[in-house]
Design a protein around this motif. Structure first.
Motif, short mmCIF file in Angstrom:
data_model
loop_
_atom_site.label_atom_id
_atom_site.label_comp_id
_atom_site.label_asym_id
_atom_site.label_seq_id
_atom_site.Cartn_x
_atom_site.Cartn_y
_atom_site.Cartn_z
N ASP A 132 0.79 -1.24 0.00
CA ASP A 132 0.00 0.00 0.00
C ASP A 132 0.82 1.29 0.00
OD1 ASP A 132 -1.49 -2.16 0.87
OD2 ASP A 132 -2.20 -1.21 2.69
N TRP A 156 5.08 -10.68 0.95
CA TRP A 156 4.57 -9.88 2.06
C TRP A 156 5.10 -10.43 3.40
CZ3 TRP A 156 1.77 -10.22 6.56
CH2 TRP A 156 1.26 -9.02 7.06
N ILE A 159 6.57 -6.10 7.74
CA ILE A 159 6.24 -4.83 7.08
C ILE A 159 6.69 -3.60 7.87
CG2 ILE A 159 4.32 -3.34 6.35
CD1 ILE A 159 4.81 -5.62 4.37
N TRP A 191 1.84 -0.89 9.78
CA TRP A 191 0.91 -1.00 8.66
C TRP A 191 0.44 0.37 8.19
CZ3 TRP A 191 -2.43 -5.85 10.27
CH2 TRP A 191 -1.61 -6.99 10.19
N THR A 192 -0.62 0.33 7.39
CA THR A 192 -0.99 1.51 6.61
C THR A 192 -1.46 2.69 7.45
OG1 THR A 192 -1.29 0.45 4.52
CG2 THR A 192 -2.82 2.22 4.98
N ARG A 346 -10.67 -7.79 -3.11
CA ARG A 346 -9.41 -7.11 -3.40
C ARG A 346 -9.52 -6.04 -4.48
NH1 ARG A 346 -5.36 -9.37 -1.63
NH2 ARG A 346 -5.03 -7.27 -0.97
N1 DQQ Z 1 -2.20 -3.70 3.92
C1 DQQ Z 1 -3.63 -3.81 3.93
C2 DQQ Z 1 -4.01 -2.87 5.03
C3 DQQ Z 1 -2.97 -3.11 6.04
C4 DQQ Z 1 -1.74 -3.27 5.20
C5 DQQ Z 1 -4.25 -3.46 2.61
C6 DQQ Z 1 -0.76 -4.29 5.73
O1 DQQ Z 1 -5.29 -3.13 5.53
O2 DQQ Z 1 -2.84 -2.04 6.95
O3 DQQ Z 1 -3.51 -3.97 1.55
O4 DQQ Z 1 0.36 -4.40 4.87
#
Ligand code: DQQ
Length: 648
Positions: A132, A156, A159, A191-192, A346
């Motif tokens: 993201d 993945w 992160i 995360w994001t 997705r």
């Molecule tokens: N990627 C997801 C988010 C999360 C992040 C969406 C984790 O919900 O915070 O692709 O890598």
């Protein structure tokens, strides 16, 4: 084999588009008609015997049947991937890979094929996994881009936040990681999150941390030195986390805080994605200091049966002005957009509606195309998108993550996975009143090199027209198509139920389509990626135009996903059909009707690469000729490299 003499451009100048039709056109067309018959035969052959691969031959569309393995045996289930186990999105095709079954065999990718896949003007890190976009912003002359990054592998996991800066969002300098997983509240991943620029110019960043126990919490961070235009060092607030999952919300369903916007009371408001049972929701919190929060009862919006909402975005658009708006702008003449990334399928869905500040709710203009059940930003591979207001150029800019659709083994072999879309300006389409318009930022045009123009090229039913543009792996293509009006009127109604996905793709034989371009095609058309229009005429005589991208014959490799992407696109009275296509090695980004409908695909040809990648026009309609006018630029590569450490 077909004669593949190319159709020559009428001009190599950079004059304004389109230019005048040339007299030699008629003669060339006749020659071309003859040449293209043979070539088209090859095209059709490709559509029926599209691949040497036995697996693809099982499916007449050349696309993978996801419900059974190649042999038709029941699916072999695999253990959960790390992302799925952590309760977040995983690599999309991990689900696909899991369904290939144990007997699946990897295609023998060689280094030359894999090296070609790396993009030239899309943002990507030097190596490893990216997902993201996070906290994009403009600060002291620099565009900052943060992103979900695994520094250790091309899959993945682990992160952290990668960071890069740019003067123009095209050329990038990689900076050290902005935030790593070094606290109990983000030990399982940083995360994001999103940035908010306060009225005094200071920046606050809110992001989701996944704790050691995989609980999703929200954390606050800020730049260590606001005088540093590169914002290299980030400090995590000592009192983190600032928010934990509220009662009734699962520990793994509480993530991705938005940019904050101001209420008329002067409070900051944010929304966070979640779900209750199968209903996707956007929770709302108010704060004055980004440390203490008040949960607002209910939610900004909720849509039953849409599942977990990730990466919610909320922003205003002007109904009358083309420029973008700061996230806090509200009032007459303003609509608000809610976008959410549906973890279940997705895809990123948006809807346009009205924001009611008082009770912190939002209502869609058209409930039948609500968030998660209506319009998508992009009908190909595109996820976890996020906008920011670019105060430098008064526009709203959209970033989106474009994953891979090859196998994870190939990602590991090439050492990287994912790219980011070209940043797109995003605005309300006041002509339709229902859509947003997305368009590559103007700065991308600085990469345009030589151009070729082709004017008023007639593409007869059942023909393929080669276009000589030199190297065809880095292109910016602008094309307009006019359809013979008489034929449109005469055509009898049919295809009222057409959809790109359920059709035969580019090899469909409709009365009024498909027609468009074949990008990344080799001379024999064994590999080809058609981007095209299809006009369906209902029995009531009404026309419905579709915009599709068929990647079922994009590669002879058998361990890549093969789909037909697309959707309908509104075409208003007196509008020509228009498309812009950015071709950048393994990514094809296509914008129809000024960006009303957009499709991004990842393709992995094995033959149509380097100098062997060619460009063609095609028309597979049975009853209609189309006239195409095109301007095509070869694109330079962007500079994307580490920031010189001595200057840091
Ligand atoms: N990627 C997801 C988010 C999360 C992040 C969406 C984790 O919900 O915070 O692709 O890598």
């Amino acid at each position: 084999m077909a004669d593949t003499n190319p159709f020559l451009p009428v001009s190599t100048s950079d004059e304004s588009f389109p230019t005048q039709r040339r007299p030699i056109k008629q003669q060339l067309l006749i020659i071309f008609g003859l040449l293209s018959v043979g070539l088209f035969a090859a095209f059709l052959l490709g559509s029926s015997n599209g691949s040497d691969n036995a697996y693809l031959q099982e499916n007449e569309h050349g696309s993978l049947d996801m419900s059974t393995s190649a042999s038709g045996k029941p699916e072999i289930l695999r253990p959960l991937t790390p992302a799925a186990a952590a309760g977040v999105s995983e690599k999309k095709n991990m689900r696909f890979a899991a369904k290939l079954g144990a007997e699946s065999v990897a295609f023998p990718w060689n280094n030359s094929m894999l090296s070609w896949q790396r993009t030239a003007f899309h943002f990507q890190p030097e190596k490893n996994w990216m997902n993201d976009p996070n906290g994009p912003l403009f600060y002291k002359g620099w565009y900052h881009f943060f992103y979900q990054y695994n520094p250790n592998a091309a899959v993945w996991g682990d992160i952290v936040w990668g960071h890069a800066v740019s003067r123009d969002m095209i050329h990038w300098l990689h900076l050290p990681l902005a935030m790593v997983a070094d606290q109990w509240y983000d030990e399982n991943g940083v995360w994001t999150g999103s940035a908010t620029i306060l009225p005094d110019g200071k920046i606050v960043m809110l992001y989701t941390g996944s704790t050691k126990e995989a609980v999703q919490v929200q954390n606050l961070a800020y730049p260590a030195d606001h005088n540093d235009p590169l914002l290299i060092k980030w400090v995590k607030y000592s009192g983190n986390p600032v928010l934990v999952p509220p009662p009734g919300i699962d520990d793994k369903d509480f993530r991705d805080p938005t940019t904050a916007w101001l209420t008329s009371e002067g409070k900051w408001r944010i929304t966070i994605g979640s779900k209750i049972n199968k209903t996707g929701i956007a929770l709302v919190y108010d704060t004055t200091d980004f440390i203490n929060y008040e949960k607002i009862d209910g939610w900004l919006h909720a849509v039953p049966n849409t599942g977990m909402w990730e990466c919610v975005d909320f922003f205003p658009v002007s109904k009358t002005e083309g420029n973008g708006l700061d996230t806090s702008v509200n009032g007459p003449g303003i609509k608000h957009v809610v976008k959410a990334s549906m973890d279940d399928d997705r895809h990123d869905y948006y809807a346009i509606g009205t924001y009611y500040e008082k009770n912190a709710t939002w209502v869609p203009d058209h409930p039948e195309i609500d968030v998660g059940i209506g319009l998508r930003y992009d009908y190909g591979i595109y996820y976890a998108a996020k906008t920011f207001y670019d105060q430098n150029k008064s526009r709203r800019v959209l970033w989106g993550w474009i994953g891979e659709s090859d196998s994870e083994a190939a990602d590991v072999q090439k050492g990287w996975a994912s790219v980011q879309s070209i940043p797109r300006t995003i605005a309300f389409d006041y002509k339709t009143g229902t859509h947003l318009l997305q368009w590559p930022v103007k700065e991308i045009e600085s990469l345009r090199l030589t151009s070729n123009e082709f004017n008023q090229v007639t593409v007869l039913p059942g023909s393929v027209v080669p276009l000589e543009v030199g190297s065809a792996t880095q292109l910016d293509i602008m094309a307009e198509f006019e359809v013979d009006k008489d034929a449109l009127e005469k055509a009898t109604g049919s295809n009222a139920t057409f959809s790109c996905q359920t059709s035969n793709g580019a090899s469909e034989h409709g009365a009024l389509g498909p027609f468009g371009l074949l990008v990344l095609a080799d001379m024999r058309l064994r590999e080809q990626t058609p981007v095209y229009f299809y006009i369906a005429k209902g029995s009531d005589g009404n026309l419905n135009t579709f915009f599709c991208n068929d990647i079922t014959r994009s590669s002879v490799a058998y361990d890549v996903e093969k789909h037909i992407y697309g959707s309908s696109v509104p075409v208003l009275k007196d509008e020509k059909l228009s498309v812009r296509i950015l071709v950048d090695h393994s990514i094809v980004e296509s914008f129809a009707q000024g960006g009303r409908t957009v499709i991004t695909s990842r393709v992995y040809p094995t033959e149509a690469i380097y100098g062997a990648a060619k460009l063609f026009l095609f028309n597979n309609a049975t009853d209609v000729s189309v006239t195409a006018s095109l301007k095509i630029w070869e694109m330079n590569s962007a500079f994307i490299r580490p920031f010189p450490t001595d200057e840091m």
